[in-house]
Each structure stands twice: as C-alpha cells, then as structure tokens.
Design an enzyme around this catalytic site. Structure first.
Site, PDB file in Angstrom:
ATOM      1  N   LYS A   1     -15.356  -2.989  -0.784  1.00 10.86           N
ATOM      2  CA  LYS A   1     -16.094  -2.275  -1.831  1.00 10.86           C
ATOM      3  C   LYS A   1     -17.101  -3.193  -2.504  1.00 10.86           C
ATOM      4  O   LYS A   1     -18.262  -2.821  -2.736  1.00 10.86           O
ATOM      5  CB  LYS A   1     -15.124  -1.753  -2.907  1.00 10.86           C
ATOM      6  CG  LYS A   1     -14.183  -0.679  -2.420  1.00 10.86           C
ATOM      7  CD  LYS A   1     -13.014  -0.476  -3.384  1.00 10.86           C
ATOM      8  CE  LYS A   1     -11.846   0.135  -2.628  1.00 10.86           C
ATOM      9  NZ  LYS A   1     -10.584   0.120  -3.375  1.00 10.86           N
TER      10      LYS A   1
ATOM     11  N   LYS B   1      -1.859 -13.349  -4.310  1.00 12.63           N
ATOM     12  CA  LYS B   1      -3.296 -13.078  -4.466  1.00 12.63           C
ATOM     13  C   LYS B   1      -4.001 -14.212  -5.227  1.00 12.63           C
ATOM     14  O   LYS B   1      -5.217 -14.280  -5.286  1.00 12.63           O
ATOM     15  CB  LYS B   1      -3.520 -11.748  -5.176  1.00 12.63           C
ATOM     16  CG  LYS B   1      -3.045 -10.538  -4.359  1.00 12.63           C
ATOM     17  CD  LYS B   1      -3.277  -9.232  -5.101  1.00 12.63           C
ATOM     18  CE  LYS B   1      -2.623  -8.033  -4.447  1.00 12.63           C
ATOM     19  NZ  LYS B   1      -3.423  -7.452  -3.340  1.00 12.63           N
TER      20      LYS B   1
ATOM     21  N   LYS C   1      -7.640  -6.599  -8.909  1.00  8.55           N
ATOM     22  CA  LYS C   1      -6.569  -6.201  -7.984  1.00  8.55           C
ATOM     23  C   LYS C   1      -5.245  -6.372  -8.704  1.00  8.55           C
ATOM     24  O   LYS C   1      -5.199  -6.959  -9.788  1.00  8.55           O
ATOM     25  CB  LYS C   1      -6.605  -7.066  -6.720  1.00  8.55           C
ATOM     26  CG  LYS C   1      -6.687  -8.582  -7.005  1.00  8.55           C
ATOM     27  CD  LYS C   1      -6.825  -9.414  -5.740  1.00  8.55           C
ATOM     28  CE  LYS C   1      -8.222  -9.555  -5.216  1.00  8.55           C
ATOM     29  NZ  LYS C   1      -8.410  -9.049  -3.878  1.00  8.55           N
ATOM     30  N   ARG C   2      -4.147  -5.882  -8.111  1.00  6.37           N
ATOM     31  CA  ARG C   2      -2.835  -6.115  -8.694  1.00  6.37           C
ATOM     32  C   ARG C   2      -2.627  -7.609  -8.914  1.00  6.37           C
ATOM     33  O   ARG C   2      -3.139  -8.442  -8.155  1.00  6.37           O
ATOM     34  CB  ARG C   2      -1.739  -5.569  -7.773  1.00  6.37           C
ATOM     35  CG  ARG C   2      -1.657  -4.066  -7.757  1.00  6.37           C
ATOM     36  CD  ARG C   2      -1.263  -3.508  -9.112  1.00  6.37           C
ATOM     37  NE  ARG C   2       0.133  -3.741  -9.388  1.00  6.37           N
ATOM     38  CZ  ARG C   2       1.069  -2.797  -9.453  1.00  6.37           C
ATOM     39  NH1 ARG C   2       0.738  -1.530  -9.310  1.00  6.37           N
ATOM     40  NH2 ARG C   2       2.322  -3.105  -9.716  1.00  6.37           N
TER      41      ARG C   2
ATOM     42  N   HIS D   1       1.865  -2.097   6.012  1.00  2.00           N
ATOM     43  CA  HIS D   1       0.874  -2.643   5.068  1.00  2.00           C
ATOM     44  C   HIS D   1       1.261  -4.002   4.512  1.00  2.00           C
ATOM     45  O   HIS D   1       0.599  -4.501   3.611  1.00  2.00           O
ATOM     46  CB  HIS D   1       0.678  -1.704   3.878  1.00  2.00           C
ATOM     47  CG  HIS D   1       0.070  -0.389   4.229  1.00  2.00           C
ATOM     48  ND1 HIS D   1      -1.289  -0.145   4.154  1.00  2.00           N
ATOM     49  CD2 HIS D   1       0.622   0.753   4.667  1.00  2.00           C
ATOM     50  CE1 HIS D   1      -1.528   1.093   4.517  1.00  2.00           C
ATOM     51  NE2 HIS D   1      -0.382   1.670   4.840  1.00  2.00           N
TER      52      HIS D   1
ATOM     53  N   THR E   1      -9.010  -4.170   0.450  1.00  2.00           N
ATOM     54  CA  THR E   1     -10.062  -3.162   0.571  1.00  2.00           C
ATOM     55  C   THR E   1     -11.097  -3.358  -0.536  1.00  2.00           C
ATOM     56  O   THR E   1     -12.258  -2.980  -0.374  1.00  2.00           O
ATOM     57  CB  THR E   1      -9.469  -1.740   0.472  1.00  2.00           C
ATOM     58  OG1 THR E   1      -8.515  -1.707  -0.593  1.00  2.00           O
ATOM     59  CG2 THR E   1      -8.786  -1.344   1.755  1.00  2.00           C
TER      60      THR E   1
HETATM   61  C1  26Q Z   1       8.546   0.032  -2.008  1.00  2.00           C
HETATM   62  C2  26Q Z   1       9.868   0.345  -2.298  1.00  2.00           C
HETATM   63  C3  26Q Z   1      10.232   0.829  -3.535  1.00  2.00           C
HETATM   64  C4  26Q Z   1       9.251   1.006  -4.494  1.00  2.00           C
HETATM   65  C5  26Q Z   1       7.929   0.701  -4.218  1.00  2.00           C
HETATM   66  C6  26Q Z   1       7.587   0.201  -2.971  1.00  2.00           C
HETATM   67  C7  26Q Z   1       6.167  -0.127  -2.685  1.00  2.00           C
HETATM   68  C8  26Q Z   1       5.139   0.584  -3.278  1.00  2.00           C
HETATM   69  C9  26Q Z   1       3.813   0.280  -3.017  1.00  2.00           C
HETATM   70  C10 26Q Z   1       5.814  -1.130  -1.803  1.00  2.00           C
HETATM   71  C11 26Q Z   1       4.493  -1.430  -1.545  1.00  2.00           C
HETATM   72  C12 26Q Z   1       3.469  -0.722  -2.136  1.00  2.00           C
HETATM   73  C13 26Q Z   1       2.063  -0.967  -1.925  1.00  2.00           C
HETATM   74  C14 26Q Z   1       1.578  -1.801  -1.034  1.00  2.00           C
HETATM   75  C15 26Q Z   1       0.139  -2.023  -0.882  1.00  2.00           C
HETATM   76  O1  26Q Z   1      -0.668  -1.526  -1.652  1.00  2.00           O
HETATM   77  N1  26Q Z   1      -0.271  -2.789   0.133  1.00  2.00           N
HETATM   78  C16 26Q Z   1      -1.673  -3.036   0.347  1.00  2.00           C
HETATM   79  O2  26Q Z   1      -2.150  -2.053   1.240  1.00  2.00           O
HETATM   80  C17 26Q Z   1      -3.546  -2.132   1.390  1.00  2.00           C
HETATM   81  C18 26Q Z   1      -3.978  -0.995   2.283  1.00  2.00           C
HETATM   82  O3  26Q Z   1      -3.573  -1.221   3.577  1.00  2.00           O
HETATM   83  C19 26Q Z   1      -3.954  -3.478   1.960  1.00  2.00           C
HETATM   84  O4  26Q Z   1      -5.355  -3.554   1.961  1.00  2.00           O
HETATM   85  C20 26Q Z   1      -3.388  -4.609   1.111  1.00  2.00           C
HETATM   86  O5  26Q Z   1      -3.643  -5.845   1.740  1.00  2.00           O
HETATM   87  C21 26Q Z   1      -1.899  -4.420   0.929  1.00  2.00           C
HETATM   88  O6  26Q Z   1      -1.397  -5.396   0.048  1.00  2.00           O
END
Ligand code: 26Q
Length: 862
Positions: A672, A566, A560-561, A361, A668
């Site tokens: 939406k 972004k 979004k975050r 991702h 995503t």
């Molecule tokens: C990793 C290690 C330790 C703690 C947390 C994490 C961690 C947690 C969540 C790393 C990444 C995430 C989330 C990533 C994320 O939301 N990515 C998004 O995924 C979406 C679905 O595929 C995409 O549409 C977005 O582009 C992407 O940013």
C-alpha cells in the site's frame, strides 16, 4: 419524466423522498444522520438491482463457486467504496453542495467495521473487492461480531482498550436474512439410532446471517457485479438463551450461546485455546457449510439428495483463511455423509479434500492453532470422532511412506500430547496449501518438509496483493488523477498498466508534479495528525496533541500491529540515536524527520505494550527538547484502522518494513505504501523480497539486515552483550533507555528496564534479543543515513518513488485472485446477465405517479 432529469436531480429527488417518507423531513432541515441514511437508501436502490442481478445470473449459470471462510474482515467504511464503485462520486459531491454537509462529515457518520485484527482480515476484504471486480461467483463467510477490535487509547503511554460499539446505530449496509438461519450443534452424547449412531442432547445454537453487498468496481462492460459477505450472528436469537441454566443459577453459562459472536479475539499471532473461540470457529464452519449445501441443493434439481455430494465436488471450492476455519474438514465430511448415508468415510474425505484448500499466514510457533483434545471431544463429539478416524488413516500412510516405525507418525500426527493440531489437520485434509509470499512458502516447505514429501503437489505460493483501487484510487485521488494523466486510465481496471509510469520517472516536470502531490498529501496528513494524534494523561484526559513537523520533513511511517518480530523497537532505538546525536551536535543532520507510529498491541501482550509505553516516553522526551524539536519528532496515532490508513498513505515518504527476516509471512502495508510513492526501508522478509525484485536493486536502495537463512542459524552464537560492549552508539542508546531522563516514575522505569533486559539478558526462558534488534541496528542505522542522503536530492527521490509505484503492478489483489484461480480454484467469471439486469430495472421503474393517483382515487370514495 425521470428520463428528462439530470442524474443529480434524480438523486436529490430520491434522497428527498427517503427523507420525507422515513423521517418526515425536507432536505433543508434534515440532520447529518438523516441525510446519510437517506443517501445510503438511494444508493442501495442501484446496488440492490445489481446485487440481485449478480445472484440471479449465478443461479442461472450454476458455475463453480468459491466460498471464502474467514474469521476476520476489515472492509473499511462501505459508503466510500460503494459510491466509488457505482461511479457516483462526482454525483454525490454535487448533491452535497446543496446541503450544509461536507464529504468528510458525511463519511464520519459511518463507523469503520473492525471485524479483524490486521493483515489477515484486511487481505480477506481486498480479496472480496477483487473477486467482485473480476465478476467471480464467490461468497465471503464470517462472523458478525457485536464488538470488533477494541478501540485503543494511550493513557500516559499505557494502552487502554475500550469496546468498539460499531453497531450502536442501524447499519444501512446489512441485510438480516432470517429465512436463512440455521442451527449449529455443540456437545451431545452418542446413542444407537435406527441407522447407526446418532448424537443426542447437547446444545443447538441458532445462527442468523447478515448479508453485506460487496460492490465490484465496474469493468468495461459497465454493469458492476455485487458479491455477498455473509456474517453469522447468534446475538439476535432469543432462542439461544438457556433459561433452564439461568433458573438453576448459572447466569453466565445461560447466556453463552447468545453471546458467541459478541467479540472478536484481539490477539493475532497468539493462540490462547479459549473455549468460546473454538465455539466461534465451529459456528462459522458449520453454519457456512450448511448454507453452501442448502444453496447447492436448490440448484441440483436432477437426481436424489444422495447425488448432492458428488455434484458438490465439481461446483464448490472452499478457501480457509488460516487454520481458524479448519474444522471444515471433519464437518464437511459429517454433512456429506448425513446427506448420503451410503457414502464411506474415505469417499467423503476424498470429496472434502477436493473442495478444500488452506492458506497459511504465519510461521510463528506461538501462533499455530491447537486445541485441547478433551475440549474438542466434549464440545464437538462427532467432529472429534472424525478427526480421530482421519488421523488413524493418516498415520498409517505416514508409517508406510517413511518406513521408520512410529517416529514420523508421532511427529506428524494430527493429535499429539492431548492437543489437536489444526495445521496438521489441514495439511492432510485439503488438496492445496498456500503460503502468502515466495519466501514464506519456502519456509513452510522446510517447516513441514515431511508433509510435503508425502504430498509434493500440495504446496504452492500465492503472493498477497492489495486492492489498488481502494489504496490508490480511493485513498489518494490526486495521485490517481496524475497517474491517469501520465499513462491513461487503464491501470484502474488492469494494474499491470502501471508499469508505464516508469517511462516517465526521469522527466523533471513529472517529478515536480509528483513532489507537489506528495506535499499536498503531507499537508493533509499534518492537518489530520494535529487534530487526531492525541496525548492523554494517566486518566485519559486529553492534554495536547503530538507536535508535527512541516511538509519539508521526511515522513517515516511504521503502521501495523505492535509485535516484537515487527521490530518497532528497532525504529525507536534509531530515533533515540538521532536524538542523542542531535543533542550533541545540532548540525549533524540536514534532513528533518517526522516519525509516525500507529498500531494496536494485543491486550495480554506485555512486551508489545511496553514498547508502546517506551514510544510514548521517547516522544515526551524528544518532542519537547528545544535542541532537537525543530528537526526530529515522534508521534503515535491511536486506534489505527482502515480509515486512518487511507489518511496516512498519501503523506508517507518512507515505509518502515523492518521485521526480522523470516518472520513476516508477507506484509501488505508494504505494498500500500509503495503504491502511494513511499520508498521502503526494509529487510528481505515476506513480500518485501518480491517487491525488491520487481522494483530492481537500483531503485530499492534501503535494503538492510540479516537474511532469513542467516537469522535461522545465527541464534546459537549470538551474544547481544558483546554488541553492546563493542558499539558505542548502541551503548549510549541502551543506557539512555534506563536513564532518569526518559522515565518519570518507578513503573516507567521498570518498563524500560524490562525491555532492555529482553535485549541484553533475555526474560525468563527466552533468549536475549530473540528478534536480533541489536544485531541489525548498525545496518539499519546506515540504511537510514542513505535515506537522508537521497531525500535531499528531491528530484532523484521522486524518480525513485515513481519507479517504485510503476513496479507495483504485480501487487494488486486482482493478480493474487487470478493466481488462486489458476493454481487452486479453476473458476470462471460469471458476468451479470444483461437481460436479467434489464428486467430488474424495469421492475424498479414502476411509476410513482400511478401509485399516488391510486391512493388519491381511494380517498375520494372513502
Ligand atoms: C488465533 C487463535 C485464537 C485467536 C486468534 C488467532 C489469530 C487471529 C488473527 C491468529 C492470527 C491472526 C492474524 C494473523 C495475521 O494477520 N497474519 C498476517 O497475515 C497477512 C496476510 O497474509 C500477512 O501479510 C502478514 O505477514 C501476517 O502476519
């Protein structure tokens, strides 16, 4: 007799029965909570029957099953999904009329489970919704965090995080399954056992699963499927408490294993390498794999236990949602070999690889997961050993393939400089790797070029999608009804039918209706913001609400975050630019603009928090300025979540998808918003590219900014200070950022100066303007001008919006799941067996009266 009563009467009776037997209340004096619980109980009667029927149908047919492993889910409130999917919306509305409670009040009782950070978690939930609707044999595994993503407040612009206590009250949608608890083993030392090496000592943690029904939307066949989301918890097992350690005065470590599932790590895109996180990831992996093996062993009646591994290869598919559950590779190998001690490492690896696939991702370097080798060795000695062995075999392959001595082997190695690289482990250990959009997949191909030259068949693209039922049918019922009036109702089941809306896009009356619905959506959003967009002082006390413009304004939303890539900052600089223009020349803009921002910053992410603070300062400044306040407003909505998204979508005109090209894997929210008739101002990034292609250039007029390939090479010759010097508008904006007009105290001043510095000079070891905010600013400014021009032609705007909605057919998560099935899983649907369903209904309808008569007769002789 039940059969003579109307469904409304039956539902009311059922609710009344629960009110009476659980709370000793009648409908007329029940509290909102009591009513909520009793309604949920009544709905569960229906859901449980279908859930059981779905499971029994799968047990009977024993089809290949998909196990989705994800550290995050964001399902949103269950109650509205469930009511909608069992087709009880109107029924419940009728029942509500007999109570003092409104639909809104009823929903407000239920917390929004924040078991994820953002896109990745919501994607997992959209996928479960689609898998249920498509009647697939599938289970989603995850963790039941006691505290989900923190609740966000802005105190005088500073983000404060509060714990998200979503489990304060009983959760009617969860089912604790003590019988399915299992043990997860950490640490330990190798010793010589009778059949070879065994692990001794260490810690055993008991994981208890909680099941949540995911109710699929019914298809033509009437019976809806219900699949399971199974979340593990270590909280509820007192056995996990280490009394010995407590007695030794180690109070903290003593409770560690009871609190493994306490909290979701709130940073996305940043890998901190924390020990408890590694324990969490392994908990999910080991408990889920044991659960999968246990289920499959139950069905496998023929042959000895040693036959299980080979049977699994046919029946089991495991999808890992990013690298977070990547330890499935060594753990599955270990479990297979424990099942059949004769299985060689090579065979176990081959089986594991055939069962496992991995979704990537992100391409951000700082987000790629890696773990300190010693940490892995200490915490997971058996898995570490397997990783080492795999790495040995892998490096050997690399050397012979590339014939370049050690160089490539060092680059690709799973273990490097004392770190275990999770992406490398999965690139080697799974049979398919997918990106989440075409562009993202091409970037992965470059990033991991050597891997894919070794395994050219492994990489594939599966473009993300979103549940059109949740995000259009449920979130925007007015628009949904209008669409059905225009093109019939088939789009609900099969979203490719939405295409037909395009035929209507040029009809004036259709445009008028669309505009009326959008205006209605905006009015609801305005009401919502006027109550919910809170302004707080430095102690958190509510001082006011953000002012909100009326429905005639252009509603631009970026939800979004908060992350530098972004580029919320680009949006903010643009707001400042309009503000400064308006101040000088109040007639310079003919479109009123309401800018809405929402999103959380990771607690430790300094620059993201600074961006939020600047947003607050800008809002404070411009919203109060009488010269501009009638035509430009900026609001920030705290604590963005699934429920709030549903409120915002129907009122959005403009969708801000302005990430630096090459950085947003897919996005995503872009889908939406487009489904809800917002036009996109966006860069050619992630799935925006495919959305543009689907919509067509003509109806995608607000494309701007550098391409991903340009961004990849522009770095070396980039001088943001030159841009600053050459562009008077940029200069004004960046100077205003550090003027006394914006900041009110030294700390605010420092914050603005810091962000300005990241843009012009760079911070510490970072180069200036890493995300090309200044470089893309002029193009963004121009695209926004185009937005305003088009917005003034209301009917044209409606035509564009209708065309955009009509082009979203590909972006339903149903299609994503079908792509996974075709390219990766090869699964077949397993619709509910009608005879099983009939039998279960029969069981339920045991006549209440017989029970009553029975009690009555007992009493007569006592
Ligand atoms: C990793 C290690 C330790 C703690 C947390 C994490 C961690 C947690 C969540 C790393 C990444 C995430 C989330 C990533 C994320 O939301 N990515 C998004 O995924 C979406 C679905 O595929 C995409 O549409 C977005 O582009 C992407 O940013």
């Amino acid at each position: 007799m039940d059969t003579q009563r109307s469904p409304e009467e039956v539902l009311i009776k059922t609710i009344e029965r629960y009110l009476l037997t659980n709370y000793g209340k009648l409908l007329k004096n029940a509290s909102l909570e009591e009513f909520y619980y009793s309604l949920c109980q009544s709905l569960k009667e229906e859901i449980m029957i279908h859930w059981t029927a779905s499971s029994l149908s799968i047990q009977k047919k024993r089809p290949r099953t998909l196990f989705y492993l994800s550290m995050e889910y964001l399902p949103g409130r269950f109650i509205d999904n469930n009511i909608l999917h069992i087709g009880a919306k109107e029924l419940v509305e009728t029942v509500l009329k007999k109570t003092p409670f409104s639909w809104k009040k009823l929903l407000s009782v239920e917390p929004d489970p924040g078991l994820g950070n953002g896109g990745l978690g919501r994607l997992a939930s959209c996928f479960l919704d689609s898998m249920a609707a498509l009647q697939l044999p599938a289970i989603g595994y995850g963790l039941r965090y006691q505290y989900g993503i923190f609740e966000q407040e802005l105190w005088n612009g500073v983000q404060m995080e509060r714990p998200d206590c979503w489990l304060l009250r009983e959760n009617p949608w969860e089912f604790r399954r003590d019988a399915l608890a299992c043990h997860v083993q950490y640490k330990g030392a190798f010793a010589q056992g009778a059949e070879g090496e065994i692990l001794e000592g260490g810690e055993k943690v008991r994981a208890i699963p909680y099941d949540y029904p995911i109710v699929g939307f019914p298809t033509k066949k009437a019976a809806f499927s219900v699949i399971t989301m199974r979340l593990w918890s270590t909280k509820e097992s007192p056995r996990n408490f280490a009394l010995q350690r407590y007695n030794a005065g180690e109070f903290g470590p003593a409770g560690e294993n009871t609190s493994l599932t306490d909290v979701l790590y709130p940073s996305d895109h940043h890998n901190e390498g924390k020990r408890v996180r590694l324990k969490q990831e392994f908990l999910l992996v080991s408990a889920s794999l044991q659960d999968i093996l246990r289920q499959q062993a139950l069905g496998e009646t023929a042959g000895s236990p040693a036959h299980l591994p080979i049977a699994l290869v046919d029946k089991v598919r495991i999808q890992v949602n990013d690298t977070h559950p990547g330890l499935v590779i060594p753990e599955l190998i270990r479990l297979l070999r424990a099942q059949d001690p004769k299985l060689s490492l090579e065979e176990a690896f081959e089986y594991t690889q055939a069962m496992t696939s991995y979704t990537n991702h992100t391409v951000l370097k700082e987000a790629l997961e890696e773990w300190n080798e010693e940490r892995v060795m200490t915490l997971l000695p058996a898995q570490y050993k397997i990783i080492q062995q795999l790495n040995f075999a892998f490096c050997k392959q690399v050397r012979s393939h590339f014939n370049e001595g050690n160089k490539k082997a060092q680059e690709l190695s799973i273990i490097q400089n004392g770190q275990v690289k999770m992406a490398h482990l999965l690139l080697y250990g799974s049979h398919k790797v997918n990106g989440v959009a075409e562009l993202h997949t091409r970037i992965l191909e470059e990033m991991f070029a050597d891997f894919f030259s070794l395994y050219p068949e492994k990489l594939c693209a599966v473009t993300n999608g979103v549940s059109h039922r949740k995000w259009l049918l449920d979130a925007n019922p007015l628009l949904a009804r209008f669409i059905t009036e225009q093109i019939g109702g088939k789009w609900v089941e099969d979203f490719s039918h939405i295409e037909r809306l395009k035929e209507r896009a040029t009809e004036r009356s259709v445009q008028e209706q669309f505009l009326a619905i959008k205006a209605e959506g905006k009015r609801a959003l305005i009401d919502f913001l006027r109550k919910e967009a809170r302004l707080r002082d430095q102690k958190g006390a509510l001082i006011d609400h953000y002012p909100v413009l009326g429905e005639e304004a252009l509603f631009s939303v970026q939800i979004k975050r908060i992350h530098e890539y972004k580029r919320q900052l680009l949006n903010l600089l643009h707001v400042l630019a309009i503000y400064l223009e308006l101040r000088e020349n109040p007639g310079s803009r003919s479109v009123k603009r309401m800018v809405l921002l929402a999103g959380k910053a990771a607690p430790g992410y300094r620059n993201a928090k600074a961006i939020l603070r600047i947003a607050y300062m800008i809002a404070r400044k411009i919203n109060q300025d009488p010269r501009t306040s009638g035509s430009l407003q900026l609001a920030f909505l705290e604590n963005y979540n699934v429920t709030k998204t549903m409120m915002i979508l129907p009122g959005a005109d403009l969708s801000e998808q302005i990430s630096l090209a090459g950085k947003e894997a897919s996005g995503t929210g872009n889908m939406k918003l487009a489904m809800n008739g917002a036009l996109t101002i966006g860069t050619d990034d992630g799935a925006n590219v495919e959305m543009r292609e689907a919509v067509g250039e003509r109806y995608w007029p607000f494309l701007f900014g550098m391409s991903a390939s340009a961004a990849a090479t522009a770095r070396d010759h980039y001088s943001p200070t030159d841009l600053y010097k050459q562009d008077p508008l940029l200069q004004k904006v960046l100077d205003f950022l550090i003027s006394d007009e914006l900041s009110q105290d030294p700390s605010e001043k420092e914050c603005c100066a810091h962000i300005r510095k990241t843009l012009l000079e760079g911070d510490y070891d970072e180069r200036p303007d890493e995300h090309f905010v200044l470089k893309d600013f002029p193009a963004y400014y121009k695209a926004q001008k185009k937005v305003e021009d088009l917005f003034q032609d209301r009917y044209k705007w409606a035509e564009y919006a209708l065309h955009n909605i009509g082009s979203m057919g590909r972006f339903t998560s149903d299609r994503s799941i079908q792509d996974y099935i075709k390219n990766i899983w090869s699964l077949e649907a397993c619709p509910t067996d009608e005879t099983i369903l009939e039998q279960l209904y029969h069981v339920r309808s045991a006549d209440q009266r017989i029970v009553r008569d029975h009690f009555f007769s007992k009493r007569s002789y006592s």
